[in-house]
Motif scaffolding. Structure first.
Motif, mmCIF file in Angstrom:
data_model
loop_
_atom_site.group_PDB
_atom_site.id
_atom_site.type_symbol
_atom_site.label_atom_id
_atom_site.label_comp_id
_atom_site.label_asym_id
_atom_site.label_seq_id
_atom_site.Cartn_x
_atom_site.Cartn_y
_atom_site.Cartn_z
ATOM 1 N N LEU A 93 0.850 -1.187 0.000
ATOM 2 C CA LEU A 93 0.000 0.000 0.000
ATOM 3 C C LEU A 93 0.888 1.240 0.000
ATOM 4 N N VAL A 94 0.588 2.169 -0.886
ATOM 5 C CA VAL A 94 1.386 3.384 -1.003
ATOM 6 C C VAL A 94 0.466 4.547 -1.334
ATOM 7 N N GLN A 95 0.859 5.734 -0.922
ATOM 8 C CA GLN A 95 0.076 6.913 -1.258
ATOM 9 C C GLN A 95 0.362 7.361 -2.681
ATOM 10 N N ALA A 96 -0.583 8.047 -3.259
ATOM 11 C CA ALA A 96 -0.403 8.594 -4.599
ATOM 12 C C ALA A 96 0.854 9.464 -4.631
ATOM 13 N N GLY A 97 1.628 9.281 -5.704
ATOM 14 C CA GLY A 97 2.888 9.997 -5.825
ATOM 15 C C GLY A 97 4.075 9.222 -5.311
ATOM 16 N N GLY A 98 3.805 8.132 -4.610
ATOM 17 C CA GLY A 98 4.864 7.320 -4.041
ATOM 18 C C GLY A 98 5.443 6.320 -5.029
ATOM 19 N N SER A 99 6.338 5.476 -4.522
ATOM 20 C CA SER A 99 7.044 4.504 -5.358
ATOM 21 C C SER A 99 7.001 3.113 -4.733
ATOM 22 N N LEU A 100 7.066 2.123 -5.593
ATOM 23 C CA LEU A 100 7.219 0.733 -5.186
ATOM 24 C C LEU A 100 8.112 0.046 -6.198
ATOM 25 N N ARG A 101 8.794 -0.979 -5.745
ATOM 26 C CA ARG A 101 9.607 -1.789 -6.648
ATOM 27 C C ARG A 101 9.161 -3.240 -6.537
ATOM 28 N N LEU A 102 8.691 -3.775 -7.649
ATOM 29 C CA LEU A 102 8.293 -5.176 -7.709
ATOM 30 C C LEU A 102 9.455 -6.001 -8.240
ATOM 31 N N SER A 103 9.579 -7.212 -7.731
ATOM 32 C CA SER A 103 10.586 -8.139 -8.222
ATOM 33 C C SER A 103 9.932 -9.476 -8.528
ATOM 34 N N CYS A 104 10.525 -10.182 -9.457
ATOM 35 C CA CYS A 104 10.022 -11.507 -9.838
ATOM 36 C C CYS A 104 11.228 -12.412 -10.048
ATOM 37 N N VAL A 105 11.192 -13.553 -9.417
ATOM 38 C CA VAL A 105 12.277 -14.526 -9.546
ATOM 39 C C VAL A 105 11.771 -15.740 -10.300
ATOM 40 N N GLY A 106 12.512 -16.142 -11.321
ATOM 41 C CA GLY A 106 12.130 -17.299 -12.114
ATOM 42 C C GLY A 106 13.018 -18.500 -11.812
ATOM 43 N N SER A 107 12.438 -19.689 -11.900
ATOM 44 C CA SER A 107 13.204 -20.921 -11.714
ATOM 45 C C SER A 107 12.547 -22.047 -12.501
#
Length: 123
Positions: free
Chosen positions: A10-24
């Motif tokens: 959850l983040v406020q408008a204008g904020g940032s998030l970083r998603l990561s995905c690991v494959g195997s």
């Protein structure tokens, strides 16, 4: 084969998030990777894609200039840096892998999908 996405929240408008995905379980470096998202009651839609060398990247117009996709083939990861988030970015975000580079913005192109991670942007 497994794709594990994480980093939502959850983040406020204008904020940032970083998603990561690991494959195997598959030759990650030879697959094209994409991020899609699905909001409640809507179709799953394309967000960003990156070919196996990561030389070029592709974005939906709605996120261009705000989101950045990247990959690290030594770690089997693909990331999505999301800046200047808006309430309309709220959705479950999925990473996906495709053996073929055609119609990178279509869900049917992709062979493998992660379980999704929820991103909620409050106004």
């Amino acid at each position: 084969v497994q794709l594990q996405a994480f980093g939502g929240g959850l983040v406020q408008a204008g904020g940032s998030l970083r998603l990561s995905c690991v494959g195997s379980g598959f030759p990650f470096s030879t697959y094209y990777m994409g991020w899609f998202r699905q909001a409640p009651g809507k179709e799953r839609e394309f967000v960003a894609a990156i070919p196996w060398l990561g030389v070029r990247t592709y974005y939906d117009d709605s996120v261009k200039g705000r989101f950045t996709i990247s990959r690290d083939n030594t770690k089997n990861t693909v990331d999505l840096q999301m800046n200047s988030l808006r309430p309309e970015d709220t959705a479950v975000y999925y990473c996906a892998a495709s053996r073929a580079w055609s119609h990178y913005d279509k869900t049917e192109t992709y062979d493998y999908w992660g379980q999704g991670t929820q991103v909620t942007v409050s106004s």
